[in-house]
Motif scaffolding. Structure first.
Motif, PDB file in Angstrom:
ATOM      1  N   LYS A 130       0.817  -1.216   0.000  1.00 52.97           N
ATOM      2  CA  LYS A 130       0.000   0.000   0.000  1.00 52.97           C
ATOM      3  C   LYS A 130       0.849   1.263   0.000  1.00 52.97           C
ATOM      4  N   ALA A 131       1.961   1.225  -0.728  1.00 58.27           N
ATOM      5  CA  ALA A 131       2.828   2.396  -0.843  1.00 58.27           C
ATOM      6  C   ALA A 131       3.884   2.135  -1.908  1.00 58.27           C
ATOM      7  N   GLY A 132       4.286   3.199  -2.580  1.00 57.69           N
ATOM      8  CA  GLY A 132       5.376   3.085  -3.540  1.00 57.69           C
ATOM      9  C   GLY A 132       5.286   4.131  -4.626  1.00 57.69           C
ATOM     10  N   HIS A 133       6.335   4.202  -5.404  1.00 54.58           N
ATOM     11  CA  HIS A 133       6.376   5.183  -6.483  1.00 54.58           C
ATOM     12  C   HIS A 133       7.165   4.605  -7.650  1.00 54.58           C
ATOM     13  N   ILE A 134       6.603   4.740  -8.833  1.00 51.76           N
ATOM     14  CA  ILE A 134       7.265   4.359 -10.083  1.00 51.76           C
ATOM     15  C   ILE A 134       7.490   5.625 -10.894  1.00 51.76           C
ATOM     16  N   VAL A 135       8.711   5.804 -11.371  1.00 51.37           N
ATOM     17  CA  VAL A 135       9.019   6.937 -12.249  1.00 51.37           C
ATOM     18  C   VAL A 135       9.619   6.392 -13.532  1.00 51.37           C
ATOM     19  N   ASN A 136       9.042   6.774 -14.664  1.00 49.76           N
ATOM     20  CA  ASN A 136       9.523   6.352 -15.975  1.00 49.76           C
ATOM     21  C   ASN A 136      10.281   7.500 -16.631  1.00 49.76           C
ATOM     22  N   ILE A 137      11.456   7.214 -17.134  1.00 44.80           N
ATOM     23  CA  ILE A 137      12.215   8.215 -17.888  1.00 44.80           C
ATOM     24  C   ILE A 137      11.866   8.024 -19.360  1.00 44.80           C
ATOM     25  N   THR A 138      11.163   8.986 -19.929  1.00 44.93           N
ATOM     26  CA  THR A 138      10.704   8.856 -21.308  1.00 44.93           C
ATOM     27  C   THR A 138      11.501   9.824 -22.200  1.00 44.93           C
ATOM     28  N   ALA A 139      10.832  10.671 -22.963  1.00 45.07           N
ATOM     29  CA  ALA A 139      11.541  11.600 -23.849  1.00 45.07           C
ATOM     30  C   ALA A 139      10.594  12.718 -24.257  1.00 45.07           C
ATOM     31  N   SER A 140      11.088  13.948 -24.214  1.00 45.96           N
ATOM     32  CA  SER A 140      10.221  15.075 -24.564  1.00 45.96           C
ATOM     33  C   SER A 140       9.848  15.075 -26.037  1.00 45.96           C
ATOM     34  N   ILE A 141      10.672  14.452 -26.883  1.00 49.74           N
ATOM     35  CA  ILE A 141      10.352  14.417 -28.311  1.00 49.74           C
ATOM     36  C   ILE A 141       9.090  13.584 -28.560  1.00 49.74           C
ATOM     37  N   ALA A 142       8.733  12.736 -27.605  1.00 49.16           N
ATOM     38  CA  ALA A 142       7.490  11.975 -27.718  1.00 49.16           C
ATOM     39  C   ALA A 142       6.278  12.829 -27.369  1.00 49.16           C
ATOM     40  N   LEU A 143       6.500  13.945 -26.688  1.00 54.40           N
ATOM     41  CA  LEU A 143       5.430  14.901 -26.411  1.00 54.40           C
ATOM     42  C   LEU A 143       5.259  15.875 -27.572  1.00 54.40           C
ATOM     43  N   GLN A 144       6.392  16.209 -28.213  1.00 48.46           N
ATOM     44  CA  GLN A 144       6.365  17.138 -29.341  1.00 48.46           C
ATOM     45  C   GLN A 144       7.417  16.719 -30.352  1.00 48.46           C
ATOM     46  N   PRO A 145       7.055  15.930 -31.379  1.00 43.56           N
ATOM     47  CA  PRO A 145       8.024  15.540 -32.407  1.00 43.56           C
ATOM     48  C   PRO A 145       8.649  16.768 -33.064  1.00 43.56           C
ATOM     49  N   ASN A 146       9.853  16.578 -33.572  1.00 40.54           N
ATOM     50  CA  ASN A 146      10.619  17.687 -34.148  1.00 40.54           C
ATOM     51  C   ASN A 146      11.132  17.272 -35.522  1.00 40.54           C
ATOM     52  N   VAL A 147      10.814  18.074 -36.549  1.00 45.20           N
ATOM     53  CA  VAL A 147      11.209  17.745 -37.911  1.00 45.20           C
ATOM     54  C   VAL A 147      12.729  17.685 -38.054  1.00 45.20           C
ATOM     55  N   LYS A 148      13.461  18.362 -37.170  1.00 48.39           N
ATOM     56  CA  LYS A 148      14.923  18.347 -37.226  1.00 48.39           C
ATOM     57  C   LYS A 148      15.505  17.027 -36.725  1.00 48.39           C
ATOM     58  N   VAL A 149      14.705  16.269 -36.001  1.00 50.60           N
ATOM     59  CA  VAL A 149      15.175  14.999 -35.438  1.00 50.60           C
ATOM     60  C   VAL A 149      14.153  13.902 -35.758  1.00 50.60           C
ATOM     61  N   PRO A 150      14.192  13.348 -36.964  1.00 51.09           N
ATOM     62  CA  PRO A 150      13.260  12.266 -37.292  1.00 51.09           C
ATOM     63  C   PRO A 150      13.529  11.064 -36.384  1.00 51.09           C
ATOM     64  N   ALA A 151      12.491  10.618 -35.703  1.00 49.44           N
ATOM     65  CA  ALA A 151      12.670   9.547 -34.720  1.00 49.44           C
ATOM     66  C   ALA A 151      11.337   8.842 -34.485  1.00 49.44           C
ATOM     67  N   LEU A 152      10.772   8.281 -35.549  1.00 49.16           N
ATOM     68  CA  LEU A 152       9.437   7.713 -35.463  1.00 49.16           C
ATOM     69  C   LEU A 152       9.303   6.659 -34.372  1.00 49.16           C
ATOM     70  N   LEU A 153      10.223   5.708 -34.314  1.00 48.04           N
ATOM     71  CA  LEU A 153      10.081   4.624 -33.343  1.00 48.04           C
ATOM     72  C   LEU A 153      10.233   5.096 -31.905  1.00 48.04           C
ATOM     73  N   PRO A 154      11.246   5.909 -31.568  1.00 47.56           N
ATOM     74  CA  PRO A 154      11.289   6.433 -30.201  1.00 47.56           C
ATOM     75  C   PRO A 154      10.050   7.257 -29.844  1.00 47.56           C
ATOM     76  N   VAL A 155       9.550   8.051 -30.806  1.00 50.58           N
ATOM     77  CA  VAL A 155       8.340   8.823 -30.549  1.00 50.58           C
ATOM     78  C   VAL A 155       7.165   7.885 -30.267  1.00 50.58           C
ATOM     79  N   MET A 156       7.054   6.823 -31.050  1.00 52.19           N
ATOM     80  CA  MET A 156       5.955   5.880 -30.883  1.00 52.19           C
ATOM     81  C   MET A 156       6.038   5.165 -29.540  1.00 52.19           C
ATOM     82  N   ILE A 157       7.220   4.644 -29.210  1.00 46.50           N
ATOM     83  CA  ILE A 157       7.347   3.841 -27.993  1.00 46.50           C
ATOM     84  C   ILE A 157       7.353   4.716 -26.743  1.00 46.50           C
ATOM     85  N   LYS A 158       8.148   5.772 -26.741  1.00 49.99           N
ATOM     86  CA  LYS A 158       8.173   6.654 -25.567  1.00 49.99           C
ATOM     87  C   LYS A 158       6.846   7.387 -25.404  1.00 49.99           C
ATOM     88  N   GLY A 159       6.195   7.700 -26.521  1.00 51.15           N
ATOM     89  CA  GLY A 159       4.865   8.298 -26.431  1.00 51.15           C
ATOM     90  C   GLY A 159       3.883   7.348 -25.777  1.00 51.15           C
TER      91      GLY A 159
END
Length: 246
Positions: A130-159
């Protein structure tokens, strides 16, 4: 007397994971560090001064057996697990048409399975306590893709992990288990080993005009695990990259 908290950190042998492990050790917590090889973990432990409350456990985090071993040995050594930091991850940026089957398997194994199996162990163990915390380290590019950094798979999975963070937070809320994510932008780590040759480009990916430090991510993680009323949050640590266009 309250027991010393115990943290499991995946991908703890270098970069953000090592910095997170060090931060919790500085607080006096027990830290169980996972990495693919024992040699790298032993090097990491040496860089931390070989503290007795750092338990290195090597293994491929994409395998269920590794997650089971992490929790089994952590509980045997320290009694229980209070915090899981799902930090292990890889980043493969390239145009969508250039991803190979090998790339796909590597990203799914480390970034997706490496989140799912430890999280299953954490959900089971922490719900019983009845207690605990999970923190996932993801990626901001999955919140807002960037045309300068094509990264479809990381965006898909981290998103997907960003959304899974919210879903798991709801699922575990009744058991007082909080689930959050930190979504870093460009952070100076071995992941960006060519940083010195591309400092101008990497810095341009943030409206602040600079890259981040591992401490920036550490500060966010510590805030989240210190909190008692924050869950289901994805916190961008990216110098404003996901705030909009610039």
């Amino acid at each position: 007397m309250q027991a010393t908290p115990t943290v499991i950190v995946t991908g703890a042998s270098s970069g953000i994971g090592l910095a997170i492990a060090e931060a919790y050790l500085d607080r006096g917590y027990n830290v169980v560090g996972n990495g693919r090889t024992l040699k790298r973990l032993q090097t990491a432990a040496a860089s931390l001064g070989n503290p007795p409350n750092f338990l290195p456990i090597a293994g491929d985090i994409s395998l269920p057996a590794t997650a089971e071993k992490l929790f089994k040995e952590a509980i045997a050594a320290f009694g229980k697990v209070d915090i899981l930091i799902n930090n292990a991850g890889i980043f493969i940026p390239k145009p969508a048409t250039e991803y190979s089957e090998q790339d796909i398997d590597a990203l799914i194994n480390t970034n997706l399975k490496g989140f799912l199996f430890p999280s299953q162990q954490a959900a089971s163990h922490m719900s019983k306590n009845k207690a605990g915390h999970i923190v996932n380290i993801t990626a901001s590019i999955a919140l807002q893709p960037n045309v300068k950094v094509p990264a479809l798979l990381p965006v898909m999975i981290k998103g997907g992990l960003n959304e899974a963070t919210r879903g798991l937070a709801l699922e575990l809320a009744a058991d007082n288990v909080r689930v959050n994510a930190v979504a870093p932008g460009i952070i100076e780590t071995p992941l960006h080993s060519d940083y010195s040759g591309s400092i101008g480009f990497l810095s341009s990916l943030s409206p602040s005009g600079r890259t981040g430090k591992t401490q920036d991510v550490v500060d966010a993680v510590l805030y989240l695990t210190d909190s008692t009323f924050v869950s289901g949050t994805v916190m961008a640590v990216d110098g404003g990259s996901t705030a909009g266009t610039w």
